[in-house]
Design an enzyme around this catalytic site. Structure first.
Site, PDB file in Angstrom:
ATOM      1  N   ASP A 172      18.952  76.465  28.262  1.00 43.67           N
ATOM      2  CA  ASP A 172      20.048  77.420  28.087  1.00 43.67           C
ATOM      3  C   ASP A 172      20.718  77.771  29.405  1.00 43.67           C
ATOM      4  OD1 ASP A 172      19.567  77.540  25.353  1.00 43.67           O
ATOM      5  OD2 ASP A 172      18.064  79.113  25.571  1.00 43.67           O
ATOM      6  N   GLY A 202      14.819  72.387  27.933  1.00 47.06           N
ATOM      7  CA  GLY A 202      14.401  73.651  28.515  1.00 47.06           C
ATOM      8  C   GLY A 202      13.171  74.212  27.834  1.00 47.06           C
ATOM      9  N   ASP A 230      21.760  86.364  28.665  1.00 47.36           N
ATOM     10  CA  ASP A 230      21.365  84.961  28.539  1.00 47.36           C
ATOM     11  C   ASP A 230      20.426  84.529  29.657  1.00 47.36           C
ATOM     12  OD1 ASP A 230      22.968  84.937  26.350  1.00 47.36           O
ATOM     13  OD2 ASP A 230      24.445  83.509  27.110  1.00 47.36           O
TER      14      ASP A 230
END
Length: 455
Positions: A71, A113, A425
């Site tokens: 991400d 990830g 995020d």
């Protein structure tokens, strides 16, 4: 259709190299077909290198950019693609009320990830082969993006979550334990939970039309979602086709911020704003299971101050099929914009209470340590029994007020804080008082949404 009869052939650009991808039955291969104007593949070595590369690179004739990573890498590409699109359109990203130009450059994610939240939410699985096939076929999935501003300055863009309180504290605590690797998130989450912190806040939000959809309607945003498809006409009423939408400058200012704002004030364990469901392998339903990918709204989740067991129940319900919103201290709203600020005088009063409590406890301890016999002799004389009782009572009240923040003392709760930080995020924001706004269908991914059979 049987798998043996399936044949797919497509061309794919990766950097300045062109490849032909061929899929027949269970056989998949790709070969380079254009070796002119070759460049070496770009390996990122620093933060925001991918963003800077996209901002400066000439991408004329390209359909999209592809990243292999998690991400964090996707966020860098997102900022690069949005930034160059607004620059080419002559639109200022720092204006909170401006309507941003939708991006025609697609973004592809080959997951690599730790959580792969964006990939899992838009495809339904974090599998590199599945993501590659969506890129080869050329699937296109619009995606909402939330812009975060501090006053008149753009801070960041977000697609998965903007969180204050618990989620911000976990990220801040994990940064101090990077040497632990991925295990630091579990450790930090446990320590922050034991601290049992809550924070004062003033939340203002602009509600979305509840007749279109609701975060409690128990629906899922799937491939070909009706709500997202119909939202395109509402978000872009002046465009008849997708080609004109992504090739013509839109109106500079939006009417989406018109309406009556709602204010909520109190103490919160956490405040979360989710543009998408934010599902991942650990939380298959996500932070907000009924959130949509491209309807121009986000879900605001407010978790008020509660006991540790209640908050643990809320966190645990993210991992199973129980409704995490069906709790008396949790409320969720579908919104178009959010503003957060500290209550007037709240931060100063909080700090004064903590400092006053610490001073009283420290002074009392010093008096006893300096002359412990003085206290016992005064008690025996009986001339200050009432004064000592009153002081003891005040000390107990002060101690209770200071210690009520954490029900287990640990390394991360020795210094109670009056404010938290924002987790955007996976990045800590430098400001506390921020404003957020959802930009509907701002970017497009090489994806098609979650298929019904993958849930």
């Amino acid at each position: 259709m049987e798998m043996d009869s399936l044949r797919v052939e497509s061309s794919l650009w990766i950097g300045n190299k062109r490849y032909r991808a061929f899929l027949s039955g269970w056989y998949f291969s790709w070969t380079e077909i254009d070796k002119t104007n070759r460049e070496q593949k770009t390996m990122t070595e620093r933060t925001n290198q991918a963003r800077d590369y996209i901002l400066k690179k000439d991408v004329t004739g390209f359909d999209g950019v592809i990243c292999v990573g998690g991400d964090g890498m996707f966020s860098e590409l997102l900022h690069g693609v949005i930034g160059r699109t607004q620059k080419e359109a002559g639109i200022s990203e720092h204006e909170p009320t401006v309507m941003l130009q939708p991006c025609d450059l697609h973004i592809g994610i080959i997951p690599g990830g730790s959580t792969d939240c964006v990939c899992f939410t838009t495809i339904g699985i974090n599998d590199p082969v599945t993501s590659t096939l969506h890129i080869i076929i050329g699937d296109s999935q619009p995606l909402d993006v939330c812009s975060v501003h501090y006053q008149s300055t753009l801070v960041r863009y977000s697609v998965s979550m903007v969180g204050y309180g618990f989620y911000g504290d976990v990220l801040a605590e994990s940064e101090r334990h990077r040497w632990m690797g991925p295990l630091r998130y579990d450790y930090s989450g446990c320590m922050v939970y034991l601290c049992n912190r809550s924070y004062p806040g003033l939340v203002q939000y602009l509600p979305a039309d509840s007749h279109i959809s609701s975060p409690r309607d128990n629906t899922r945003c799937l491939s070909g979602c009706r709500v997202c498809s119909e939202s395109k006409e509402r978000l872009f009423p002046h465009f008849e086709s997708s080609s004109s939408l992504y090739s013509t400058n839109v109106s500079q200012y939006s009417s989406e911020l018109e309406g009556e704002w709602v204010t909520v004030e109190g103490r919160f364990k956490c405040i979360s704003l989710a543009c998408i469901s934010s599902s991942c392998p650990r939380s298959p339903k996500g932070l907000s299971p009924s959130a949509h990918l491209a309807d121009g709204t986000a879900d605001l989740i407010l978790v008020r101050e509660t006991n540790p067991l209640g908050f643990l129940t809320y966190l645990h319900r993210h991992t199973n099929t129980q409704d995490q919103f069906d709790l008396p201290f949790v409320e969720v709203h579908r919104v178009k914009a959010v503003r957060f600020s500290l209550p007037p005088g709240g931060e100063e009063e909080e700090e004064e209470e903590e400092e006053e409590g610490d001073r009283e406890i420290q002074a009392s301890a010093e008096r006893v340590l300096e002359d412990p016999e003085k206290l016992s002799s005064s008690n025996a004389a009986g001339h200050s029994q009432q004064h000592l009782a009153g002081r003891k009572e005040r000390g107990n009240v002060t101690t209770s007020r200071v210690k009520r923040r954490g029900f287990v003392c640990g390394p991360c709760c020795t210094k109670p804080r009056s404010i938290s930080v924002w987790n955007c995020d996976g990045e800590i924001l430098p400001h506390t008082e921020i404003s957020c706004r959802v930009h509907g269908q701002l970017v497009r991914l090489f994806a098609r949404g979650i298929e019904d059979s993958t849930i």
